[in-house]
Design a protein around this motif. Structure first.
Motif, PDB file in Angstrom:
ATOM      1  N   UNK A 131      -7.423   0.564  11.302  1.00 27.40           N
ATOM      2  CA  UNK A 131      -8.088  -0.699  11.644  1.00 27.40           C
ATOM      3  C   UNK A 131      -9.445  -0.496  12.328  1.00 27.40           C
ATOM      4  N   UNK A 132      -9.682   0.689  12.844  1.00 29.69           N
ATOM      5  CA  UNK A 132     -10.941   1.017  13.511  1.00 29.69           C
ATOM      6  C   UNK A 132     -11.269   0.051  14.656  1.00 29.69           C
ATOM      7  N   UNK A 146      -9.913   3.369   5.283  1.00 30.15           N
ATOM      8  CA  UNK A 146      -8.461   3.362   5.074  1.00 30.15           C
ATOM      9  C   UNK A 146      -7.996   2.061   4.438  1.00 30.15           C
ATOM     10  N   UNK A 147      -7.102   2.191   3.463  1.00 30.17           N
ATOM     11  CA  UNK A 147      -6.458   1.042   2.834  1.00 30.17           C
ATOM     12  C   UNK A 147      -4.954   1.293   2.809  1.00 30.17           C
ATOM     13  N   UNK A 148      -4.178   0.188   2.865  1.00 26.74           N
ATOM     14  CA  UNK A 148      -2.716   0.311   2.880  1.00 26.74           C
ATOM     15  C   UNK A 148      -2.088  -0.683   1.910  1.00 26.74           C
ATOM     16  N   UNK A 149      -2.481  -0.577   0.646  1.00 28.25           N
ATOM     17  CA  UNK A 149      -1.910  -1.471  -0.354  1.00 28.25           C
ATOM     18  C   UNK A 149      -0.435  -1.163  -0.609  1.00 28.25           C
ATOM     19  N   UNK A 150      -0.022   0.086  -0.356  1.00 26.71           N
ATOM     20  CA  UNK A 150       1.399   0.412  -0.477  1.00 26.71           C
ATOM     21  C   UNK A 150       2.209  -0.323   0.574  1.00 26.71           C
ATOM     22  N   UNK A 151       1.670  -0.449   1.783  1.00 23.29           N
ATOM     23  CA  UNK A 151       2.347  -1.203   2.839  1.00 23.29           C
ATOM     24  C   UNK A 151       2.439  -2.678   2.463  1.00 23.29           C
ATOM     25  N   UNK A 152       1.348  -3.243   1.965  1.00 20.81           N
ATOM     26  CA  UNK A 152       1.367  -4.654   1.555  1.00 20.81           C
ATOM     27  C   UNK A 152       2.410  -4.881   0.464  1.00 20.81           C
ATOM     28  N   UNK A 153       2.480  -3.960  -0.512  1.00 19.64           N
ATOM     29  CA  UNK A 153       3.466  -4.089  -1.584  1.00 19.64           C
ATOM     30  C   UNK A 153       4.885  -4.024  -1.057  1.00 19.64           C
ATOM     31  N   UNK A 211      -6.220  -4.204   3.998  1.00 25.92           N
ATOM     32  CA  UNK A 211      -5.779  -4.942   2.805  1.00 25.92           C
ATOM     33  C   UNK A 211      -6.972  -5.638   2.135  1.00 25.92           C
ATOM     34  N   UNK A 212      -8.120  -5.021   2.188  1.00 25.31           N
ATOM     35  CA  UNK A 212      -9.384  -5.661   1.839  1.00 25.31           C
ATOM     36  C   UNK A 212      -9.377  -6.348   0.483  1.00 25.31           C
ATOM     37  N   UNK A 213      -9.043  -5.636  -0.583  1.00 28.46           N
ATOM     38  CA  UNK A 213      -9.126  -6.235  -1.925  1.00 28.46           C
ATOM     39  C   UNK A 213      -8.155  -7.393  -2.082  1.00 28.46           C
ATOM     40  N   UNK A 214      -6.947  -7.249  -1.543  1.00 31.79           N
ATOM     41  CA  UNK A 214      -5.969  -8.338  -1.625  1.00 31.79           C
ATOM     42  C   UNK A 214      -6.456  -9.573  -0.890  1.00 31.79           C
ATOM     43  N   UNK A 215      -7.091  -9.365   0.265  1.00 28.85           N
ATOM     44  CA  UNK A 215      -7.508 -10.502   1.086  1.00 28.85           C
ATOM     45  C   UNK A 215      -8.634 -11.299   0.444  1.00 28.85           C
ATOM     46  N   UNK A 216      -9.368 -10.681  -0.459  1.00 24.32           N
ATOM     47  CA  UNK A 216     -10.461 -11.417  -1.112  1.00 24.32           C
ATOM     48  C   UNK A 216      -9.935 -12.575  -1.942  1.00 24.32           C
ATOM     49  N   UNK A 217      -8.844 -12.356  -2.663  1.00 22.52           N
ATOM     50  CA  UNK A 217      -8.318 -13.389  -3.558  1.00 22.52           C
ATOM     51  C   UNK A 217      -7.138 -14.152  -2.979  1.00 22.52           C
ATOM     52  N   UNK A 218      -6.509 -13.607  -1.918  1.00 22.68           N
ATOM     53  CA  UNK A 218      -5.309 -14.232  -1.364  1.00 22.68           C
ATOM     54  C   UNK A 218      -5.399 -14.262   0.159  1.00 22.68           C
ATOM     55  N   UNK A 219      -6.505 -14.784   0.653  1.00 20.72           N
ATOM     56  CA  UNK A 219      -6.802 -14.698   2.085  1.00 20.72           C
ATOM     57  C   UNK A 219      -5.722 -15.345   2.945  1.00 20.72           C
ATOM     58  N   UNK A 248       2.076   9.599   7.749  1.00 23.03           N
ATOM     59  CA  UNK A 248       0.988  10.290   8.437  1.00 23.03           C
ATOM     60  C   UNK A 248      -0.184   9.362   8.729  1.00 23.03           C
ATOM     61  N   UNK A 249      -0.842   9.615   9.853  1.00 23.65           N
ATOM     62  CA  UNK A 249      -2.033   8.856  10.201  1.00 23.65           C
ATOM     63  C   UNK A 249      -3.153   9.153   9.203  1.00 23.65           C
TER      64      UNK A 249
END
Length: 235
Positions: free
Chosen positions: A156-157, A102-109, A173-181, A6-7
């Motif tokens: 993504x806005x 919006x965050x999609x950490x499930x998609x990143x995983x 993927x904001x939090x992930x990108x901070x440490x693993x850009x 879902x969106x």
């Protein structure tokens, strides 16, 4: 609903729907049932007027939490109307969650786990496998003729910029990108290129864009030259 579920607005509405105590009780009951549930059964189980149960079950279905089907229920007692298909409800989703923004950490995983499996099975470097997987998943998320609509649904806005392209205000993927850009921004770029291609655009419209607090990519106006993803740092 996109290929990724879902969106964001749909998920937000679904979670907000559970603010009502009747809907929470009905959703919990339907989710725990072994089979699809009818209005009479739900009303009886929860000591709720049938009209109330019917109203809130339909609201849960409209908000995307329940799915409706029509078939003859084995639980319906004999009598007038017993031969007609009953309106039954069952869960539409295994789970639903939403974050603001919006965050999609499930998609990143999912992308990373799939890439590790592909790398292990085929001897492909894991980063190369990650880019392949991300681009393929991005194609699933694309929307022919409407890349901006697809990206908006993914959170993504997109916002028009003065250069004739679009800035992507939010990073899913904001939090992930901070440490693993380096890894995350490359993965994100591949995902967006796949989405652009599936939407009918040249993947090169996705270009790196260093911007603190926002996505590391932007959608360029046609004709912008290629750039290096190494220049897109995230603060």
């Amino acid at each position: 609903m996109s290929a990724l579920g879902p969106a964001w607005l749909q998920r937000l509405a679904a979670v907000a729907s559970l603010h009502d105590a009747h809907r929470r009780a009905l959703f919990t009951y339907v989710r725990g049932a072994d089979d699809a549930v009818g209005r009479d059964e739900a009303a009886l189980a929860l000591c709720m007027p049938r009209s109330t149960a019917s109203f809130h079950l339909d609201r849960l279905a409209r908000d995307g939490l329940l799915q409706v089907e029509f078939r003859k229920s084995t639980k319906k007692a004999a009598g007038p109307g017993s031969g007609r298909p009953a309106k039954l409800y069952k869960p539409a989703l295994d789970e639903v969650g939403v974050s603001v923004p919006a965050r999609h950490y499930d998609l990143a995983g999912d992308l990373m786990a799939t890439a590790i499996l592909r790398s292990s099975a085929g001897g492909v470097p894991v980063v190369e496998a990650l880019l392949q997987v991300a681009e393929s998943k991005g194609r699933d998320a694309g929307r022919p003729g409407d890349l901006m609509g697809a990206l908006a649904d993914l959170g993504y806005e997109p916002l028009p910029d003065s250069a004739g392209g679009y800035r992507l205000i939010n990073c899913p993927f904001r939090r992930l990108s901070r440490d693993h850009a380096e890894v995350v921004c490359s993965m994100n770029g591949a995902f967006l290129r796949g989405a652009a291609e599936a939407s009918g655009l040249d993947p090169s419209v996705v270009v790196p864009h260093a911007s603190t607090g926002h996505c590391c990519a932007r959608i360029a106006a046609v004709g912008d030259g290629p750039q290096s993803w190494a220049s897109a740092s995230v603060e």
